[in-house]
Scaffold this motif. Structure first.
Motif, PDB file in Angstrom:
ATOM      1  N   SER A  76       0.835  -1.207   0.000  1.00 49.08           N
ATOM      2  CA  SER A  76       0.000   0.000   0.000  1.00 49.08           C
ATOM      3  C   SER A  76       0.867   1.253   0.000  1.00 49.08           C
ATOM      4  O   SER A  76       0.634   2.191  -0.771  1.00 49.08           O
ATOM      5  N   GLU A 117       2.562   1.520  -3.461  1.00 49.84           N
ATOM      6  CA  GLU A 117       1.652   1.918  -4.530  1.00 49.84           C
ATOM      7  C   GLU A 117       1.188   3.369  -4.367  1.00 49.84           C
ATOM      8  O   GLU A 117       1.115   4.122  -5.339  1.00 49.84           O
ATOM      9  N   SER A 128       8.485  -2.594  -2.485  1.00 47.97           N
ATOM     10  CA  SER A 128       7.991  -1.227  -2.398  1.00 47.97           C
ATOM     11  C   SER A 128       9.132  -0.204  -2.351  1.00 47.97           C
ATOM     12  O   SER A 128       9.081   0.833  -3.026  1.00 47.97           O
ATOM     13  N   THR A 146       4.279   5.712  -5.184  1.00 43.75           N
ATOM     14  CA  THR A 146       4.680   5.702  -6.593  1.00 43.75           C
ATOM     15  C   THR A 146       3.597   6.299  -7.484  1.00 43.75           C
ATOM     16  O   THR A 146       3.898   7.039  -8.429  1.00 43.75           O
ATOM     17  N   ARG A 147       2.336   6.000  -7.192  1.00 48.26           N
ATOM     18  CA  ARG A 147       1.263   6.568  -8.007  1.00 48.26           C
ATOM     19  C   ARG A 147       1.124   8.069  -7.773  1.00 48.26           C
ATOM     20  O   ARG A 147       0.801   8.817  -8.693  1.00 48.26           O
ATOM     21  N   PHE A 167      -4.391   1.407  -7.414  1.00 52.13           N
ATOM     22  CA  PHE A 167      -3.488   0.853  -6.400  1.00 52.13           C
ATOM     23  C   PHE A 167      -4.257  -0.010  -5.400  1.00 52.13           C
ATOM     24  O   PHE A 167      -3.695  -0.944  -4.816  1.00 52.13           O
ATOM     25  N   ILE A 171      -4.666  -3.576  -6.833  1.00 49.24           N
ATOM     26  CA  ILE A 171      -3.317  -4.115  -7.040  1.00 49.24           C
ATOM     27  C   ILE A 171      -2.693  -4.535  -5.719  1.00 49.24           C
ATOM     28  O   ILE A 171      -2.133  -5.631  -5.590  1.00 49.24           O
ATOM     29  N   VAL A 172      -2.805  -3.683  -4.716  1.00 47.75           N
ATOM     30  CA  VAL A 172      -2.233  -3.984  -3.403  1.00 47.75           C
ATOM     31  C   VAL A 172      -2.888  -5.228  -2.794  1.00 47.75           C
ATOM     32  O   VAL A 172      -2.205  -6.152  -2.341  1.00 47.75           O
TER      33      VAL A 172
END
Length: 345
Positions: A15, A18, A147, A21-22, A261, A264-265
């Motif tokens: 988490s 993501e 991560s 980075t997002r 995210f 995905i997470v």
């Protein structure tokens, strides 16, 4: 540590990775929109839509399959990553040639746009190699490494790209930072895998490679169709209406994509656990799958409703009045994103 605790811990690390980075990617997209306008953002979106499709096609579904197999038996780590790395090295020239041919064949764009496409392909090719090692972190349920290294890579790109824009440079210089970030990421990720998880070499064991490719085929078909669904729209718009239309569309798309995210997470954290449970109890797999499905549904519906209501404010806040036409796009795309939440599982 119990399986539930392990999943929760990995979900937490994923988490963080993501979200950060997002957020970094989104900041860079907003900066491109602000500095270069809808045409600049459209060219950026086009380059990444093309390279995402190209690399997803070349992916062959291997990371998902190999992650599952390593999660079942960690002693196979060295053999799998050595052969996958060997296979991907042999594919790199073909990927680069495809990017060059595509860049040359797009007569409707400028020489600068072709260079942008070539740079995007080169960066994604490096990412293609790095993925050979990232799957080890997920399979071993050590998401902290995954991560941290992804954040490091994205930080180089975001900071470097923003610096280029602020100094008055265009997309060519921004994409040069993209190539640099993935080169550094390849070096650091492969080093961590070698030092912390398993030694590897460049191998091409024909029997192993054939088995990997054959058993990855269903993952490949599913992933490629999903990526086609997610990227073909930008390519079609660019071809039919130009980069300005693609930029207006991409501005809204990047907002919904940033929310991806969440599935995905969750799915990335649950996947290794499902792989192990599958060898022990099908009933346990069913329970975990159903609970995860419900959580995805609970997250997706309120997100879609809320973003539909405040779409005007969100678009104008991030992009400005020049992107007002993106509001209706966002109101439509957020419902597609809600379906993607469930589809990921």
């Amino acid at each position: 540590m119990t399986e539930v605790e392990t999943v929760a811990k990995n979900a937490a690390f994923l988490s963080i990775g993501e979200i950060v980075t997002r957020a970094l990617s989104f900041v860079l997209v907003v900066a491109i929109a602000r500095y270069l306008g809808d045409i600049g953002l459209g060219a950026f979106a086009f380059a990444f839509a093309f390279t995402d499709l190209l690399l997803n096609f070349a992916d062959l579904g291997i990371p998902m399959y190999v992650t599952r197999e390593i999660a079942k038996n960690k002693a196979t780590t060295s053999s799998y990553i050595s052969n996958v790395f060997g296979l991907r090295l042999t594919m790199i020239p073909l990927i680069l040639i495809t990017g060059l041919v595509a860049a040359s064949a797009i007569n409707a764009t400028t020489a600068q746009t072709r260079l942008i496409l070539i740079l995007a392909t080169a960066g994604m090719a490096l990412n293609f190699l790095t993925d050979s090692f990232r799957m080890v972190f997920i399979a071993h349920q050590r998401a902290a490494y995954y991560s941290a290294l992804i954040i490091f890579e994205r930080l180089i790109f975001a900071v470097g790209g923003l610096a280029m824009l602020m100094m008055g440079y265009g997309l060519v210089h921004v994409l040069s930072m993209f190539v640099l970030s993935h080169f550094v990421s390849f070096l650091t990720t492969s080093y961590v895998v070698r030092k912390r998880f398993a030694m590897f070499t460049v191998r091409f064991d024909k029997a192993v490679i054939v088995e990997i490719v054959r058993k990855s085929s269903m993952f490949w078909i599913s992933n490629f169709l999903r990526m086609m669904y997610q990227r073909i729209d930008t390519l079609m718009l660019s071809a039919m209406k130009g980069f300005a239309a693609a930029g207006l569309y991409g501005a809204a798309y990047r907002i919904t994509e940033a929310l991806t995210f969440i599935p995905i997470v969750v799915v990335t954290a649950v996947f290794p656990a499902l792989s192990k449970l599958h060898t022990q109890s099908e009933e346990s797999v069913k329970v975990v799958y159903e609970k995860t499905f419900y959580y995805m549904l609970i997250a997706a519906v309120p997100m879609a409703v809320g973003l539909t209501i405040i779409a005007d404010s969100v678009v104008l806040f991030f992009y400005g009045q020049g992107f007002a036409a993106s509001v209706i796009v966002l109101k439509l795309l957020v419902w597609a994103e809600a379906l993607i939440f469930v589809h990921y599982l």
